[in-house]
Design an enzyme around this catalytic site. Structure first.
Site, PDB file in Angstrom:
ATOM      1  N   GLU A 249       0.889  -1.172   0.000  1.00 40.09           N
ATOM      2  CA  GLU A 249       0.000   0.000   0.000  1.00 40.09           C
ATOM      3  C   GLU A 249       0.918   1.210   0.000  1.00 40.09           C
ATOM      4  O   GLU A 249       1.648   1.453   0.959  1.00 40.09           O
ATOM      5  CB  GLU A 249      -0.918  -0.012   1.227  1.00 40.09           C
ATOM      6  CG  GLU A 249      -2.064   0.985   1.099  1.00 40.09           C
ATOM      7  CD  GLU A 249      -1.725   2.325   1.725  1.00 40.09           C
ATOM      8  OE1 GLU A 249      -1.373   3.245   0.955  1.00 40.09           O
ATOM      9  OE2 GLU A 249      -1.812   2.449   2.938  1.00 40.09           O
ATOM     10  N   CYS A 283      -1.851   8.334   4.124  1.00 34.46           N
ATOM     11  CA  CYS A 283      -1.851   7.909   2.722  1.00 34.46           C
ATOM     12  C   CYS A 283      -3.056   8.420   1.952  1.00 34.46           C
ATOM     13  O   CYS A 283      -2.915   8.855   0.808  1.00 34.46           O
ATOM     14  CB  CYS A 283      -1.759   6.390   2.636  1.00 34.46           C
ATOM     15  SG  CYS A 283      -3.076   5.512   3.518  1.00 34.46           S
TER      16      CYS A 283
END
Length: 483
Positions: A249, A283
């Site tokens: 990720e 993120c």
């Protein structure tokens, strides 16, 4: 200056501390004179010890009934919540994140653990097919030892997204925390590991040498990593030596698209929260805002007013709502990006106010920055800044905005702001991102349980969370019995 003595943090292998001769300092990013801890620095030896310990534990852990594994994970979730008050202040000192943010993070992490415990039995149930000629069974088996490499910005959540699905599926884990924020996570993992048989959860500290040793170790079955693309490429090359799987990720450059009918009273506070939480260091933060020309000036004015409410300072100072940048490298990168953005001719406003005046010598402090009148192709619009710089881009053609977003290399999250549900879904389906949120900048509780978290293109490989995320931690075995 705090008078607390630095914590000494060792590796944790087989439910016991393992020291190293070398140690790394962890300093408070908001009070650089303060040392929070001295953390053992590992290498190939400690990695080999941890992986072999995990591999030995795997022999029996994989045979433990899934109901037992689930019960232990539920205990672990309760433990995380119970231990939160003891570690949230330490986490604030090592990461620069607010105490309230850390408290919420641990609560969300506990929910992640419970969700995986709940989903495990149904997910792992074997499937069977039968006709007149044969019978077919498809079973899901654990992979083995999972290497979980965790970043500094939300370490508890991001660790639990790896550890809990791995464990419910019958794997064992070796966790590598980030060198700049390893302490709170390590303390919680040690407590959590004590609930499980020795070797099921292990922790090795260190830098790139530890990451490479994990990725190349022949007994590691898969590497799960959250972080940046440069490190991911190195891990992928190392993992290729053993043809082992990876799950990444890698962040994104998440756009918030405001449509003409958006409810700005609802949208603006949520966009600002989605952009500047953790000082922009997460993120799926809102990284750029697109506003139609008809609303542009009002959107900029409303965002300015909302951002200007932030109170900047050390997270343990009373009244602070906006903490420092976590580390020197990220701070320098953001300062360079800010300087280049000023030079581009865009309108740059540093907002918020100091609780008490800070200098670079005190810590890695930045006030939140709003950038308007910016070219859609400007660097700040096209990169993931991972910090408190928010560009607002004017648009007249929504299709052109979508084309520009889809032309980028990243595709993690996105958000759409409108009163029109059908139009929101239609626009969402045109975006090349892994997730789209409507009228918010993150997941609901229902979304946390069911959204396969992750992105497309260079935002990652594979998914985390939801039953789909469990697939990252199993292999399939099929049996075909011929009559």
């Amino acid at each position: 200056m705090t008078t607390d003595s630095p914590l000494r943090i060792d590796h944790w292998i087989g439910n016991a501390p393992v020291a190293s001769a070398a140690r790394d300092e962890v300093r408070d990013p908001g009070r650089l004179a303060d040392m929070v801890g001295l953390v053992a620095r590992g290498g190939a030896y400690e990695v080999d010890l941890a992986v072999r310990t995990a591999a030995e534990a795997f022999r029996t852990w994989r045979e433990t009934p899934v109901e037992t594994r689930a019960a232990l994970l539920r205990q672990a979730a309760d433990l995380l919540e119970a231990e939160a008050p003891a570690v949230v202040g330490i986490m604030a000192r090592e990461s620069g994140m607010l105490v309230a943010t850390n408290t919420a993070e641990i609560g969300m992490a506990a929910n992640i653990v419970r969700d995986n415990a709940e989903a495990g039995a149904a997910f792992l149930a074997p499937e069977a097919y039968e006709d007149a000629e044969s019978w077919v069974g498809v079973e899901k088996r654990p992979i083995g030892v999972i290497a979980a490499i965790v970043p500094w910005n939300a370490p508890i959540i991001l660790a639990m997204r790896k550890v809990s699905p791995a464990l419910i599926c019958g794997n064992t884990v070796v966790v590598k925390p980030a060198p700049t924020a390893p302490i709170g996570l390590s303390l919680l993992l040690e407590k959590m590991a004590a609930l499980f048989p020795p070797g099921v959860i292990n922790v090795v500290h260190g830098g790139a040498e530890v990451g490479r040793a994990l990725a190349t170790h022949p007994l590691v079955g898969k590497v799960s990593f959250t972080g940046g693309g440069t490190v991911a490429r190195a891990i992928m090359k190392d993992a290729a030596e053993g043809l082992k799987g990876v799950q990444f990720e890698l962040g994104g450059n998440d756009p918030a698209i405001i449509l003409e009918d958006a409810d700005l009273d609802l949208a603006i506070p949520r966009i600002v929260g989605g952009a500047f939480r953790r000082s922009g260091q997460f993120c799926f933060a809102v990284k750029r805002v697109y506003a139609p020309s008809s609303l542009y000036d009002e959107v900029v004015a409303r965002i300015r007013a909302e951002v200007d409410k932030f109170r900047v300072g050390h997270p343990l100072e009373p009244g602070v709502t906006f903490g420092p940048i976590n580390n020197a490298g990220q701070y320098r990168a953001l300062q360079g990006l800010l300087a280049r953005t000023r030079a581009s001719g865009a309108t740059v406003e540093e907002l918020g106010s100091w609780v008490s005046e800070k200098s670079e010598a005190d810590g890695y402090y930045m006030r939140p920055v709003l950038v308007s009148d910016i070219d859609p192709e400007a660097e700040l619009v096209q990169v993931e800044q991972f910090g408190p710089l928010l560009p607002v881009v004017r648009y007249d053609d929504l299709d052109a905005v979508i084309d520009s977003i889809n032309a980028g290399e990243l595709g993690l999250g996105s958000s759409i702001w409108t009163r029109d549900t059908d139009r929101a879904v239609a626009v969402a389906r045109e975006l090349e991102t892994g997730m789209t949120f409507v009228n918010n900048a993150g997941t609901s509780r229902l979304g946390q349980k069911n959204i396969p978290f992750g992105g497309v293109k260079q935002s990652g490989i594979g998914r985390e969370s939801s039953p789909i995320g469990l697939r990252e931690y199993i292999d399939y075995h099929a049996i075909n019995y011929h009559r």
